[in-house]
Scaffold this motif. Structure first.
Motif, short mmCIF file in Angstrom:
data_model
loop_
_atom_site.label_atom_id
_atom_site.label_comp_id
_atom_site.label_asym_id
_atom_site.label_seq_id
_atom_site.Cartn_x
_atom_site.Cartn_y
_atom_site.Cartn_z
N LEU A 169 1.30 -1.29 0.03
CA LEU A 169 0.24 0.11 -0.31
C LEU A 169 0.68 1.15 -0.38
O LEU A 169 0.38 2.12 -0.67
CB LEU A 169 -0.63 -0.17 1.23
CG LEU A 169 -2.21 -1.40 1.54
CD1 LEU A 169 -2.85 -0.77 2.98
CD2 LEU A 169 -2.80 -0.97 0.21
N HIS A 170 2.00 1.28 0.26
CA HIS A 170 2.61 2.09 0.91
C HIS A 170 4.09 2.35 -0.28
O HIS A 170 4.24 4.08 -0.80
CB HIS A 170 3.55 2.35 1.67
CG HIS A 170 4.42 3.42 2.47
ND1 HIS A 170 4.15 5.01 2.49
CD2 HIS A 170 6.35 4.20 1.80
CE1 HIS A 170 5.11 5.64 2.56
NE2 HIS A 170 5.98 4.59 2.35
N PHE A 171 4.41 1.21 -1.32
CA PHE A 171 5.01 2.08 -1.58
C PHE A 171 4.43 1.50 -3.21
O PHE A 171 5.29 1.51 -4.53
CB PHE A 171 6.57 1.24 -1.91
CG PHE A 171 7.35 1.44 -0.36
CD1 PHE A 171 7.61 2.54 -0.46
CD2 PHE A 171 7.26 0.43 0.80
CE1 PHE A 171 9.02 2.78 0.03
CE2 PHE A 171 8.06 0.99 1.58
CZ PHE A 171 8.72 2.20 1.53
N THR A 172 3.33 1.09 -3.56
CA THR A 172 3.23 0.31 -5.12
C THR A 172 1.12 1.11 -5.31
O THR A 172 1.41 1.58 -4.35
CB THR A 172 3.31 -1.05 -5.30
OG1 THR A 172 1.48 -1.58 -3.97
CG2 THR A 172 4.29 -1.37 -5.03
N ARG A 173 1.06 1.20 -6.34
CA ARG A 173 -0.17 1.62 -6.62
C ARG A 173 -0.88 0.88 -6.11
O ARG A 173 -2.36 0.54 -6.91
CB ARG A 173 -0.80 2.91 -8.17
CG ARG A 173 0.30 3.48 -7.78
CD ARG A 173 0.27 4.27 -9.23
NE ARG A 173 0.94 5.76 -9.34
CZ ARG A 173 0.83 6.31 -10.04
NH1 ARG A 173 -0.14 5.91 -10.83
NH2 ARG A 173 1.52 7.64 -10.39
N ILE A 174 -1.17 -0.38 -6.08
CA ILE A 174 -1.90 -1.73 -5.73
C ILE A 174 -2.88 -1.51 -4.62
O ILE A 174 -2.66 -0.84 -3.64
CB ILE A 174 -1.43 -3.17 -5.43
CG1 ILE A 174 -0.61 -3.15 -6.90
CG2 ILE A 174 -2.06 -3.46 -4.94
CD1 ILE A 174 0.57 -4.96 -6.08
#
Length: 399
Positions: free
Chosen positions: A378-383
């Motif tokens: 959640l923090h490092f990707t746009r998933i």
């Protein structure tokens, strides 16, 4: 009904079934579909409504959408919009509560849930981090967050929440309002209609009095007591569903033992995989609560209805009453500054719930790994969260 109103309701229905990802994602979709594409309102009006929903207690995404409907077609369109928005996800969550016991004893179901639940905790951890990063920018806000964390861990009492929220607002307003702002506030009062402000205060007092009356009658019936619980939370929750979930975990699981931690996290994980408002999660809580108390399927349906009506009513009425004179209220500096303290206290609540949610993991290293992976995704990707939950379900069936 005008053709424009029918087109608006059609767009609301499409939005209801495609609005994944929580308040931040919801506002992006509203900006694209309702402002740039359909031009129901201006971008400035949308940002104003979103800001107002952050100031008021209640479901922020719901309040923003209802506010748009009010501007487009008045009270009738606003109420129809609210029903279209809330009913689908609330109905699914009610059915999930009713059928939960049927699957709870099946081995494969329990295995899937054991993987999904730590992911749900990871989502809560990310929400806590996001709120802390956004709102804890001053020494006062950090002290308020730490104080509310310690107080809620020690007190473990549902009625500590309103007192801490009130104290947070008062302390923040007193300490962060500068003398020159006080002078400006005095000048601005001449532009603020005192009757409107009194009306606003009267509405809040009415809510408080009604909640107190309901609470006095609550020993006679669990559904009435449940309504009071959700109604009170509907008044107290600032910041939308991200704050609601940790707050309700502390009250319904840790304090009142209406349902288990496993049941709570299972329902929350399901809600994260659905489009629509996070507040529809209350439908699951109400249904499970009365089911656990032996009320049967009919009682579970009543529990879901009571929960959804109770938690949404305060925010719905407030947005409809306050939109017409928000231009006046937002000029009062102390109102804006008190919100900083309220949000800081909410961060403390979220941190408390996160600690309580992690505690049942014990020595289960896999649960910690899944929670950490979810947070990092959640923090490092746009998933988006629905995709993460679905990945957990698939893994549960494969492994």
């Amino acid at each position: 009904m005008k053709k424009r109103h029918l087109l608006f309701l059609r767009d609301v229905l499409i939005y209801t079934f495609t609005a994944f990802g929580g308040p931040q994602a919801h506002i992006a979709v509203l900006l694209r579909e309702f402002v740039h594409k359909r031009r129901y309102i201006t971008e400035e009006e949308l940002m104003e409504l979103n800001a107002l929903s952050q100031v008021l207690p209640g479901p922020s995404s719901t309040q923003t959408l209802v506010g748009i409907a009010w501007k487009v077609g008045g009270l009738q369109l606003a109420l129809i919009t609210f029903l279209i928005w809330i009913l689908p996800s609330a109905a699914i969550m009610a059915m999930a509560a009713i059928s939960y016991k049927m699957f709870a004893n099946q081995g494969k179901f329990n295995h899937v849930i054991s993987l999904v639940q730590p992911m749900a905790v990871g989502i809560v951890a990310y929400a806590t981090y996001s709120f802390a990063h956004k709102f804890l920018k001053t020494r006062v806000s950090m002290m308020l967050a730490i104080g509310s964390l310690i107080a809620t861990l020690i007190l473990q009492n549902a009625y500590a929440f309103p007192l801490l929220i009130l104290l947070g607002g008062i302390i923040s307003s007193a300490m962060e309002t500068q003398p020159q702002e006080n002078e400006l506030r005095v000048k601005l009062y001449s532009n603020v209609n005192p009757n409107k402000v009194a009306y606003f205060i009267g509405i809040l007092l009415f809510f408080a009095a009604l909640g107190a009356i309901i609470n006095q009658t609550s020993p006679f019936s669990l559904p009435i007591r449940l309504f009071e619980n959700f109604y009170r939370n509907g008044i107290l929750i600032f910041g939308g569903g991200q704050v609601m979930v940790p707050l309700m975990y502390t009250e319904f699981v840790e304090v009142k033992h209406y349902l288990s931690s496993s049941e709570f996290l299972s329902g929350y994980a399901l809600q994260q995989a659905l489009p629509g408002p996070t507040f529809s999660f209350t439908s699951f809580l109400g249904g499970i609560t009365l089911g656990n108390k032996g009320y049967g399927i009919g009682g579970q349906i009543i529990g879901s209805i009571v929960a959804v009506i109770g938690v949404n009513t305060p925010g719905l009425i407030l947005i409809l009453f306050i939109v017409p004179f928000w231009e006046d209220l937002k000029k009062i500096t102390r109102i804006k500054n008190s919100l900083n303290g309220i949000n800081a206290v909410a961060v403390g609540f979220m941190a408390t719930a996160l600690i309580l949610l992690v505690r049942p993991f014990g020595g289960n290293w896999l649960a910690y790994v899944l929670m950490l992976v979810t947070f990092l995704l959640l923090h490092f990707t746009r998933i988006k969260t629905p995709v993460i939950i679905l990945i957990g379900v698939v893994l549960g069936f494969i492994i």
